[in-house]
Design a protein around this motif. Structure first.
Motif, short mmCIF file in Angstrom:
data_model
loop_
_atom_site.label_atom_id
_atom_site.label_comp_id
_atom_site.label_asym_id
_atom_site.label_seq_id
_atom_site.Cartn_x
_atom_site.Cartn_y
_atom_site.Cartn_z
N ASN A 94 0.85 -1.18 0.00
CA ASN A 94 0.00 0.00 0.00
C ASN A 94 0.89 1.24 0.00
O ASN A 94 1.66 1.45 0.95
CB ASN A 94 -0.90 0.02 1.23
CG ASN A 94 -1.97 -1.05 1.18
OD1 ASN A 94 -2.44 -1.44 0.10
ND2 ASN A 94 -2.37 -1.55 2.34
N VAL A 95 0.80 2.04 -1.05
CA VAL A 95 1.66 3.21 -1.21
C VAL A 95 0.80 4.46 -1.33
O VAL A 95 -0.04 4.55 -2.24
CB VAL A 95 2.57 3.08 -2.46
CG1 VAL A 95 3.42 4.33 -2.64
CG2 VAL A 95 3.46 1.84 -2.33
N LEU A 96 1.01 5.39 -0.42
CA LEU A 96 0.30 6.67 -0.46
C LEU A 96 1.23 7.74 -0.99
O LEU A 96 2.35 7.90 -0.50
CB LEU A 96 -0.19 7.07 0.94
CG LEU A 96 -0.77 8.49 1.08
CD1 LEU A 96 -2.02 8.67 0.22
CD2 LEU A 96 -1.05 8.80 2.55
N ILE A 97 0.76 8.48 -2.00
CA ILE A 97 1.53 9.55 -2.62
C ILE A 97 0.73 10.83 -2.48
O ILE A 97 -0.35 10.96 -3.06
CB ILE A 97 1.80 9.24 -4.10
CG1 ILE A 97 2.65 7.97 -4.23
CG2 ILE A 97 2.49 10.43 -4.79
CD1 ILE A 97 2.64 7.36 -5.61
N THR A 98 1.22 11.77 -1.67
CA THR A 98 0.51 13.04 -1.55
C THR A 98 0.89 13.92 -2.73
O THR A 98 2.03 13.92 -3.19
CB THR A 98 0.86 13.75 -0.24
OG1 THR A 98 2.21 14.20 -0.26
CG2 THR A 98 0.63 12.84 0.96
N GLY A 99 -0.08 14.67 -3.23
CA GLY A 99 0.19 15.52 -4.39
C GLY A 99 0.40 14.73 -5.66
O GLY A 99 1.31 15.00 -6.45
N GLY A 100 -0.45 13.75 -5.89
CA GLY A 100 -0.28 12.85 -7.02
C GLY A 100 -0.46 13.48 -8.38
O GLY A 100 -0.08 12.89 -9.39
N SER A 101 -1.04 14.67 -8.45
CA SER A 101 -1.27 15.30 -9.75
C SER A 101 -0.07 16.08 -10.25
O SER A 101 -0.01 16.48 -11.41
CB SER A 101 -2.47 16.24 -9.68
OG SER A 101 -2.23 17.27 -8.73
N GLY A 102 0.93 16.33 -9.39
CA GLY A 102 2.11 17.06 -9.80
C GLY A 102 3.05 16.19 -10.61
O GLY A 102 2.87 14.97 -10.71
N PRO A 103 4.09 16.78 -11.20
CA PRO A 103 5.03 16.01 -12.03
C PRO A 103 5.70 14.86 -11.28
O PRO A 103 5.77 13.74 -11.78
CB PRO A 103 6.06 17.06 -12.47
CG PRO A 103 5.33 18.35 -12.40
CD PRO A 103 4.39 18.23 -11.24
N VAL A 104 6.18 15.12 -10.06
CA VAL A 104 6.81 14.05 -9.29
C VAL A 104 5.76 13.03 -8.86
O VAL A 104 6.01 11.82 -8.90
CB VAL A 104 7.54 14.62 -8.06
CG1 VAL A 104 8.04 13.49 -7.14
CG2 VAL A 104 8.71 15.50 -8.49
N GLY A 105 4.58 13.50 -8.46
CA GLY A 105 3.52 12.59 -8.06
C GLY A 105 3.14 11.62 -9.16
O GLY A 105 2.99 10.42 -8.93
N GLN A 106 2.99 12.13 -10.38
CA GLN A 106 2.64 11.25 -11.49
C GLN A 106 3.77 10.29 -11.82
O GLN A 106 3.53 9.13 -12.20
CB GLN A 106 2.27 12.10 -12.71
CG GLN A 106 0.96 12.86 -12.51
CD GLN A 106 0.47 13.52 -13.77
OE1 GLN A 106 0.12 12.86 -14.74
NE2 GLN A 106 0.43 14.85 -13.76
N ALA A 107 5.02 10.75 -11.68
CA ALA A 107 6.16 9.85 -11.88
C ALA A 107 6.17 8.74 -10.83
O ALA A 107 6.44 7.57 -11.14
CB ALA A 107 7.46 10.64 -11.84
N LEU A 108 5.86 9.09 -9.59
CA LEU A 108 5.79 8.09 -8.52
C LEU A 108 4.71 7.05 -8.81
O LEU A 108 4.93 5.84 -8.65
CB LEU A 108 5.49 8.78 -7.20
CG LEU A 108 6.67 9.48 -6.51
CD1 LEU A 108 6.17 10.46 -5.45
CD2 LEU A 108 7.61 8.45 -5.88
N ILE A 109 3.55 7.52 -9.23
CA ILE A 109 2.47 6.59 -9.55
C ILE A 109 2.87 5.68 -10.70
O ILE A 109 2.65 4.46 -10.66
CB ILE A 109 1.18 7.36 -9.90
CG1 ILE A 109 0.66 8.11 -8.66
CG2 ILE A 109 0.10 6.42 -10.43
CD1 ILE A 109 -0.48 9.06 -8.94
N ASP A 110 3.51 6.24 -11.71
CA ASP A 110 3.96 5.47 -12.86
C ASP A 110 4.92 4.36 -12.43
O ASP A 110 4.72 3.17 -12.74
CB ASP A 110 4.64 6.41 -13.86
CG ASP A 110 5.06 5.71 -15.14
OD1 ASP A 110 4.61 4.58 -15.41
OD2 ASP A 110 5.86 6.30 -15.90
N LEU A 111 5.95 4.72 -11.68
CA LEU A 111 6.98 3.75 -11.31
C LEU A 111 6.47 2.73 -10.29
O LEU A 111 6.75 1.53 -10.41
CB LEU A 111 8.20 4.48 -10.75
CG LEU A 111 8.94 5.38 -11.74
CD1 LEU A 111 10.12 6.07 -11.05
CD2 LEU A 111 9.43 4.60 -12.96
#
Length: 275
Positions: A94-111
């Motif tokens: 289970n991975v929570l990413i705050t600010g998922g719509s930003g450039p880093v957030g979307q990269a985190l979701i991708d990876l």
């Protein structure tokens, strides 16, 4: 160096001129293709760059989206690496990413998604459809009061780049063995559309709270690590370069796909920023 620049801290370009000491050292030569993290040199066709900051990349690495890797995808990649236990993949975590719509957030979701993680993310309501239907994440509002009651104690990994409440809610969301990665790009929070205006006031008016948040995440909490992309480069430039080359390889093989909202010519950058 002749470097087509972009807003922010990352550039890709070609070496045009060398100082005498750099030329004598042989570490760079005219025509080398390089990438670099910068300290806000601005939008310019030509910039002067310390040789230490230049990362030589293959001349064949010409994909336009390399610019998305130097800071955004490197931050995501290295943050996820810090979160892993003995390098184990995040499959079913289970991975929570705050600010998922930003450039880093979307990269985190991708990876993280490519490792089979179950992704939870916070963002403004306007980004819900994109995050849920296109990226496959489970969306929550930015306000921790709306998601913490549901996620408290359930997250194996939290990567927080917003610092909405001093990383407190993110830390509370962890399982007993979970890891919080607090990123150093606190200023990114100012670019987010915060639902509760008081959060904005906190960011703008109380630098002391931000400093204390940094100290807690970096030195006090036992299950947190603090990450800053510039510090990472300064600490180990060789590793940073190797991991950047790895991401470039994955990009050229179409294994990662940065989301690019648009492309503009250099003379249109001011207009793009105002929009």
């Amino acid at each position: 160096a002749s470097l087509p620049s972009v807003p922010g801290f990352q550039v890709v370009g070609e070496v045009l001129f060398l100082g005498d000491k750099v030329k004598a050292s042989g570490v760079l030569k005219r025509g080398d293709r390089i990438a670099a993290l910068t300290n806000g040199y601005g939008n310019a066709k030509y910039i002067s760059l310390p040789a230490h900051d230049a990362i030589v990349i293959p001349s064949t690495a010409t994909h336009e989206d390399i610019i998305c890797l130097i800071s955004n995808y490197m931050t995501a990649y290295q943050s996820l690496k810090l979160a892993k236990k003995n390098g184990a993949p995040l499959t079913n975590a289970n991975v929570l990413i705050t600010g998922g719509s930003g450039p880093v957030g979307q990269a985190l979701i991708d990876l993280a998604s490519r490792e089979g993680a179950k992704i939870f993310t916070t963002a403004h309501k306007m980004h819900e459809a994109h995050l849920v239907h296109r990226l496959g994440a489970r969306w929550y509002p930015i306000n921790p009061q709306k998601w913490l009651p549901l996620l408290r104690g359930k997250m194996d990994v939290v990567i927080d780049s917003l610092c909405v409440d001093g990383y407190e809610s993110s830390y509370e969301a962890l399982t007993p063995e979970g890891v919080l990665v607090a990123t150093g790009n606190i200023s990114a929070a100012l670019d987010q559309i915060i639902e509760n205006e008081s959060f904005c006031n906190t960011f703008e008016s109380n630098n002391l709270k931000l400093w204390w948040s940094h100290v807690k995440a970096k030195y006090i909490w036992s299950r947190s690590v603090f990450y800053d992309v510039r510090e990472s480069y300064e600490r180990d430039p060789r590793m940073f370069k190797q991991e950047l080359l790895y991401l470039i390889c994955k990009l050229e093989k179409n294994e990662i796909r940065p989301k690019v909202a648009g492309r503009v010519s250099l003379n249109q950058v001011p207009k793009a920023q105002s929009l």
